[in-house]
Design a protein around this motif. Structure first.
Motif, PDB file in Angstrom:
ATOM      1  N   THR A 107      81.868  20.140 -19.431  1.00 27.11           N
ATOM      2  CA  THR A 107      83.110  20.878 -19.273  1.00 27.11           C
ATOM      3  C   THR A 107      83.540  20.777 -17.817  1.00 27.11           C
ATOM      4  O   THR A 107      82.831  20.223 -16.974  1.00 27.11           O
ATOM      5  N   ILE A 108      84.693  21.359 -17.512  1.00 29.14           N
ATOM      6  CA  ILE A 108      85.170  21.354 -16.127  1.00 29.14           C
ATOM      7  C   ILE A 108      84.266  22.193 -15.225  1.00 29.14           C
ATOM      8  O   ILE A 108      84.337  22.062 -13.989  1.00 29.14           O
ATOM      9  N   ASN A 109      83.404  23.024 -15.824  1.00 30.24           N
ATOM     10  CA  ASN A 109      82.525  23.897 -15.047  1.00 30.24           C
ATOM     11  C   ASN A 109      81.073  23.419 -15.002  1.00 30.24           C
ATOM     12  O   ASN A 109      80.211  24.104 -14.446  1.00 30.24           O
ATOM     13  N   SER A 110      80.804  22.258 -15.587  1.00 37.00           N
ATOM     14  CA  SER A 110      79.441  21.735 -15.593  1.00 37.00           C
ATOM     15  C   SER A 110      79.022  21.301 -14.185  1.00 37.00           C
ATOM     16  O   SER A 110      79.853  20.885 -13.372  1.00 37.00           O
ATOM     17  N   ASP A 111      77.729  21.384 -13.919  1.00 36.73           N
ATOM     18  CA  ASP A 111      77.197  20.951 -12.628  1.00 36.73           C
ATOM     19  C   ASP A 111      77.359  19.437 -12.458  1.00 36.73           C
ATOM     20  O   ASP A 111      77.148  18.673 -13.399  1.00 36.73           O
ATOM     21  N   GLY A 112      77.730  19.029 -11.251  1.00 40.09           N
ATOM     22  CA  GLY A 112      77.768  17.611 -10.919  1.00 40.09           C
ATOM     23  C   GLY A 112      79.030  16.874 -11.286  1.00 40.09           C
ATOM     24  O   GLY A 112      79.156  15.684 -10.987  1.00 40.09           O
ATOM     25  N   VAL A 113      79.999  17.546 -11.932  1.00 40.02           N
ATOM     26  CA  VAL A 113      81.225  16.852 -12.331  1.00 40.02           C
ATOM     27  C   VAL A 113      82.211  16.830 -11.168  1.00 40.02           C
ATOM     28  O   VAL A 113      82.149  17.656 -10.252  1.00 40.02           O
ATOM     29  N   SER A 114      83.124  15.865 -11.209  1.00 40.66           N
ATOM     30  CA  SER A 114      84.164  15.734 -10.177  1.00 40.66           C
ATOM     31  C   SER A 114      85.467  16.306 -10.722  1.00 40.66           C
ATOM     32  O   SER A 114      86.025  15.777 -11.681  1.00 40.66           O
ATOM     33  N   LYS A 115      85.929  17.362 -10.082  1.00 33.51           N
ATOM     34  CA  LYS A 115      87.103  18.076 -10.591  1.00 33.51           C
ATOM     35  C   LYS A 115      88.400  17.501 -10.017  1.00 33.51           C
ATOM     36  O   LYS A 115      88.403  16.768  -9.030  1.00 33.51           O
ATOM     37  N   TYR A 116      89.505  17.871 -10.669  1.00 38.37           N
ATOM     38  CA  TYR A 116      90.831  17.456 -10.210  1.00 38.37           C
ATOM     39  C   TYR A 116      91.527  18.590  -9.468  1.00 38.37           C
ATOM     40  O   TYR A 116      91.265  19.773  -9.710  1.00 38.37           O
ATOM     41  N   ASP A 117      92.444  18.184  -8.592  1.00 39.48           N
ATOM     42  CA  ASP A 117      93.283  19.135  -7.863  1.00 39.48           C
ATOM     43  C   ASP A 117      94.622  19.362  -8.562  1.00 39.48           C
ATOM     44  O   ASP A 117      95.291  20.364  -8.303  1.00 39.48           O
ATOM     45  N   ALA A 118      95.011  18.414  -9.409  1.00 41.49           N
ATOM     46  CA  ALA A 118      96.317  18.512 -10.060  1.00 41.49           C
ATOM     47  C   ALA A 118      96.368  17.618 -11.291  1.00 41.49           C
ATOM     48  O   ALA A 118      95.564  16.696 -11.451  1.00 41.49           O
ATOM     49  N   LEU A 119      97.336  17.909 -12.146  1.00 43.14           N
ATOM     50  CA  LEU A 119      97.630  17.110 -13.338  1.00 43.14           C
ATOM     51  C   LEU A 119      99.085  16.689 -13.253  1.00 43.14           C
ATOM     52  O   LEU A 119      99.971  17.523 -13.028  1.00 43.14           O
ATOM     53  N   PHE A 120      99.346  15.382 -13.419  1.00 46.12           N
ATOM     54  CA  PHE A 120     100.709  14.840 -13.320  1.00 46.12           C
ATOM     55  C   PHE A 120     101.076  14.234 -14.666  1.00 46.12           C
ATOM     56  O   PHE A 120     100.862  13.047 -14.916  1.00 46.12           O
ATOM     57  N   THR A 121     101.607  15.040 -15.574  1.00 47.58           N
ATOM     58  CA  THR A 121     101.934  14.564 -16.918  1.00 47.58           C
ATOM     59  C   THR A 121     103.203  13.715 -16.884  1.00 47.58           C
ATOM     60  O   THR A 121     104.000  13.790 -15.944  1.00 47.58           O
ATOM     61  N   SER A 122     103.406  12.927 -17.922  1.00 48.97           N
ATOM     62  CA  SER A 122     104.641  12.150 -18.029  1.00 48.97           C
ATOM     63  C   SER A 122     105.552  12.693 -19.128  1.00 48.97           C
ATOM     64  O   SER A 122     106.463  12.013 -19.580  1.00 48.97           O
ATOM     65  N   ASP A 123     105.312  13.935 -19.508  1.00 50.47           N
ATOM     66  CA  ASP A 123     106.127  14.578 -20.534  1.00 50.47           C
ATOM     67  C   ASP A 123     106.004  16.090 -20.364  1.00 50.47           C
ATOM     68  O   ASP A 123     104.900  16.617 -20.276  1.00 50.47           O
ATOM     69  N   GLN A 124     107.141  16.786 -20.342  1.00 49.03           N
ATOM     70  CA  GLN A 124     107.119  18.228 -20.084  1.00 49.03           C
ATOM     71  C   GLN A 124     106.346  19.003 -21.134  1.00 49.03           C
ATOM     72  O   GLN A 124     105.753  20.037 -20.840  1.00 49.03           O
ATOM     73  N   ARG A 125     106.322  18.499 -22.376  1.00 40.82           N
ATOM     74  CA  ARG A 125     105.633  19.263 -23.419  1.00 40.82           C
ATOM     75  C   ARG A 125     104.143  19.386 -23.122  1.00 40.82           C
ATOM     76  O   ARG A 125     103.521  20.420 -23.427  1.00 40.82           O
ATOM     77  N   PHE A 126     103.537  18.348 -22.527  1.00 37.90           N
ATOM     78  CA  PHE A 126     102.117  18.418 -22.189  1.00 37.90           C
ATOM     79  C   PHE A 126     101.887  19.329 -20.987  1.00 37.90           C
ATOM     80  O   PHE A 126     100.861  19.997 -20.898  1.00 37.90           O
ATOM     81  N   TYR A 127     102.840  19.341 -20.075  1.00 38.28           N
ATOM     82  CA  TYR A 127     102.777  20.251 -18.925  1.00 38.28           C
ATOM     83  C   TYR A 127     102.823  21.703 -19.407  1.00 38.28           C
ATOM     84  O   TYR A 127     101.999  22.536 -18.999  1.00 38.28           O
ATOM     85  N   ASP A 128     103.786  22.014 -20.271  1.00 38.55           N
ATOM     86  CA  ASP A 128     103.901  23.381 -20.799  1.00 38.55           C
ATOM     87  C   ASP A 128     102.673  23.753 -21.617  1.00 38.55           C
ATOM     88  O   ASP A 128     102.170  24.884 -21.537  1.00 38.55           O
ATOM     89  N   TYR A 129     102.193  22.802 -22.399  1.00 35.39           N
ATOM     90  CA  TYR A 129     101.072  23.082 -23.291  1.00 35.39           C
ATOM     91  C   TYR A 129      99.780  23.291 -22.517  1.00 35.39           C
ATOM     92  O   TYR A 129      98.940  24.120 -22.905  1.00 35.39           O
TER      93      TYR A 129
END
Length: 400
Positions: A107-129
């Motif tokens: 998951t995003i909270n698992s030890d050792g994973v590399s997290k993101y600072d942002a998400l850049f969608t190419s469609d507003q519906r995915f941004y809203d969702y």
């Protein structure tokens, strides 16, 4: 050795020394620009790769904002199904990558994973969702908390056509040309009905075109641009307000429209290329984004100049925005969001890649392109919610 030879050797040595000094200073300035940079990691949907990789944009981000931005490519749909970590797309911690390949869950909270600072969608519906809580019944992954966001890069849906076709549509009172040379589809319902009724090109005076009137698009079942266009059609059929009642009423007509469309490309780039290469006989009308022609005109000037007299851009009235939206998760993500409001970056986004950056489409100088492109986009419908798109796509893809 005579005096002239000595002078020549001295001049040559001085020139070599100057070249070396310039090279050292240039490398020093590059190294200075690249020091003390903040790394920003962004999960990124498609459609803007060239703009994000633009050398001038990268230079501004580094020199002016001290940001080294890493854009990892993601499918929009995967951003809600998979944990949004770099290892999920093959970057970051190799040990975690190998464990994912072996079937281990992270998951995003698992030890050792590399997290993101942002998400850049190419469609507003995915941004809203993405801003909603994950639907665990659908297998959706845990998500980051969205601290801020914006509809950063925008481009409207347009229809590309050719002079003779548009002249015929004007005679049919489907298209209207304004005094400043902009072509609008002012009777979208009439065009939709012509297609549903199976009218032929010859019925509107285009005897040199074979077959039924059609507007080619990418497949809405598999392609985001196609889905956006069919969302626009659904909005028009629903008089601008899609709800649970009229969506079921209008879906059969939309499915009929879909079935009459025949073969569909899966990517807008392929469809746009076919439009340019096969001309009016191969693709009389296609659906695409406004940015496609602007980018083509700036990067393929000779080819564009050879055909621009015959090209027509039609703006559906209303149209619908395709918005590339930046959602931030961290302070570093916020810094990137701020940078995208930079006037220089906005100018590059428009003049070179055809993205409008203003919230309402902005006010843009379009004179250099030499085509009928409006300075502002005013007649639009709202982007549909994810559940509506899912229902539309499910119905179109069914065997009913």
């Amino acid at each position: 050795m005579n005096k002239n030879k000595i002078i020549g050797i001295v001049v040559f040595v001085v020139l070599i020394a100057v070249i070396i000094v310039i090279g050292v200073l240039r490398n020093s300035s590059v190294s200075i620009v690249n020091t003390n940079l903040t790394d920003v990691y962004v999960a990124t949907g498609g459609g803007k790769e060239d703009f994000l990789a633009d050398k001038e944009v990268q230079k501004i981000l580094k020199k002016k904002y001290k940001l080294n931005v890493v854009y990892d490519s993601w499918s929009n749909g995967k951003t809600v199904l998979w944990p949004l970590i770099r290892e999920q797309v093959g970057y970051g911690n190799k040990d975690v990558i190998n464990k994912i390949k072996a079937g281990d869950a992270f998951t995003i909270n698992s030890d050792g994973v590399s997290k993101y600072d942002a998400l850049f969608t190419s469609d507003q519906r995915f941004y809203d969702y993405y801003k909603l809580s994950p639907n665990k019944e659908k297998g959706e992954a845990d998500r980051y908390y969205v601290t801020n966001g914006s509809l950063t890069l925008n481009t409207p849906i347009v229809i590309y056509s050719w002079k003779d076709v548009v002249d015929a549509l004007e005679r049919e009172q489907i298209v209207t040309k304004t005094e400043d040379g902009i072509y609008y589809i002012t009777d979208m319902n009439k065009l939709i009905n012509y297609i549903l009724e199976g009218k032929k090109w010859s019925d509107i005076g285009l005897t040199n075109l074979y077959g039924n009137i059609n507007v080619a698009s990418t497949d809405p079942v598999t392609s985001s641009p196609g889905a956006t266009y069919y969302g626009l059609l659904l909005s028009i059929m629903s008089n601008g307000e899609v709800n649970s009642e009229n969506i079921e009423k209008n879906l059969p007509a939309l499915k009929n429209y879909y079935n009459k469309s025949g073969y569909m490309n899966n990517t807008p780039a392929d469809l746009f290329e076919r439009y340019l290469k096969t001309g009016m006989g191969g693709q009389p009308m296609i659906v695409d984004y406004e940015k496609s022609m602007i980018e083509f005109a700036t990067t393929n000037k000779e080819e564009f100049d050879s055909i621009k007299e015959d090209i027509r851009i039609l703006y559906p009235s209303p149209t619908i925005w395709n918005s590339h939206c930046l959602a931030t998760f961290t302070e570093n993500g916020e810094k990137l969001l701020e940078a995208f409001n930079d006037d220089e970056i906005s100018q590059i986004a428009w003049s070179k890649y055809g993205f409008r950056t203003g919230i309402t489409g902005g006010n843009y100088d379009v004179s250099e392109i030499g085509l009928g492109i409006p300075k502002t986009i005013t007649s639009t419908v709202s982007s549909l919610k994810m559940d509506t798109y899912n229902r539309l796509i499910e119905y179109l893809g069914s065997n009913d």
